[in-house]
Enzyme design. Structure first.
Site, short mmCIF file in Angstrom:
data_model
loop_
_atom_site.label_atom_id
_atom_site.label_comp_id
_atom_site.label_asym_id
_atom_site.label_seq_id
_atom_site.Cartn_x
_atom_site.Cartn_y
_atom_site.Cartn_z
N LYS A 75 1.72 0.07 6.42
CA LYS A 75 0.73 -0.84 5.82
C LYS A 75 0.39 -1.90 6.87
CE LYS A 75 -0.30 -3.72 1.82
NZ LYS A 75 -1.06 -4.71 2.63
N PHE A 118 -8.29 5.42 7.66
CA PHE A 118 -7.37 6.29 6.91
C PHE A 118 -8.08 7.15 5.86
CE2 PHE A 118 -7.52 2.23 4.65
CZ PHE A 118 -7.80 2.62 3.35
N ARG A 169 -8.65 1.25 -8.81
CA ARG A 169 -7.20 1.19 -8.64
C ARG A 169 -6.56 2.46 -9.20
NH1 ARG A 169 -4.84 -2.88 -6.66
NH2 ARG A 169 -6.55 -4.30 -7.21
N LYS A 198 1.23 0.98 -2.49
CA LYS A 198 1.81 0.15 -1.43
C LYS A 198 3.28 -0.11 -1.74
CE LYS A 198 -0.12 -4.06 -3.56
NZ LYS A 198 -1.02 -5.21 -3.37
#
Length: 279
Positions: free
Chosen positions: A48, A120, A190, A196
């Protein structure tokens, strides 16, 4: 400088790029928070990055708010004419410096030489994430410029391997891990297809009030009154610098805070101010 004046200056600089609708946030995939119940074997894992999210639509580079990023012409001219999603980044622990660079109304060629666009995802791409990731690598390779880099992805062996990877990244100054489900089609909003994983959790909330300080903070901000996406309100006084207490974030603005789990009322536990919301 007021936000209105900033907008007018940016419009003068970028001209047609800031037409009506230019500030509409692009549809993007947003990460959920890691849960121990997650089947990690279905995910690809990457570091991350503590960067600034940036969406390239094939013509214009934008923050996730939809606002145009005033990147140098040479930086965007070399990007492929396909949509990309990623992070502008210059290195671990360099978020404040990076933010100062990419939010300038007029780009500085010299300082932008340090910025990398770490990608990504292929927005709107067909197939699974594994297939899109392979195609993304081909696109980055064909572009052949040092500031466009594909974020490496790997498959965890098991949960223990994942936890060791997290510990290593954090020990080396990284922020955490991102897990992207390998078989997932391209989605927006979402979703637990993107997760994460960090030692501490973080979230955004809107400033809805300023609470006056007492004692040594008398005459300045004591705490921020925040409201979450779910409509929950709580006060946050931890982590605020003297500068923020003297000149607090405006009511209506958003901030990012860190926390460790939730109370019985569903409020973030040990919440602490982290930084102003990254657009």
């Amino acid at each position: 400088m007021s936000r209105l004046l900033q907008t007018l200056l940016l419009a003068a600089l970028l001209g047609p790029a800031l037409e009506v609708g230019a500030f509409t946030p692009p549809a993007m995939l947003l990460a959920s928070t890691y849960s121990p119940s997650l089947d990690v074997g279905r995910y690809l894992v990457s570091e991350k990055l503590d960067g600034v999210r940036a969406f390239w639509d094939g013509k214009v580079l934008r923050f996730r708010s939809g606002r145009v990023i005033a990147a140098p012409a040479w930086f965007v001219a070399a990007l492929p004419q396909v949509a990309l999603d990623g992070e502008l980044w210059i290195g671990r622990g360099q978020f404040d410096r990076l933010s100062g660079i990419v939010r300038q109304m007029q780009s500085d060629d010299q300082v932008w030489r340090a910025v990398r666009y770490m990608v990504f995802e292929l927005p709107g791409g067909q197939g699974s994430f594994v297939e899109r990731n392979k195609r993304l690598g081909e696109i980055v390779l064909a572009a052949n410029v040092p500031w466009l880099i594909q974020i490496p992805q790997e498959s965890p062996i098991d949960r223990r391997h994942l936890e060791l990877r997290l510990a290593t990244v954090v020990a080396e100054g990284g922020e955490g891990l991102m897990l992207h489900r390998g078989d997932a089609p391209y989605l927006t909003g979402r979703s637990d297809t993107l997760v994460k994983m960090k030692p501490e959790q973080d979230a955004e909330a809107r400033v809805v009030g300023h609470v006056a300080g007492k004692g040594r903070h008398a005459g300045r901000l004591g705490a921020l009154l925040l409201e979450t996406e779910d409509g929950l309100r709580f006060k946050l006084g931890s982590g605020l610098s003297d500068a923020l207490r003297e000149n607090p974030p405006a009511i209506g603005s958003k901030i990012t805070y860190r926390y460790r789990g939730f109370t019985s009322r569903g409020l973030p536990r040990f919440a602490s101010f982290w930084r102003l919301y990254d657009e």
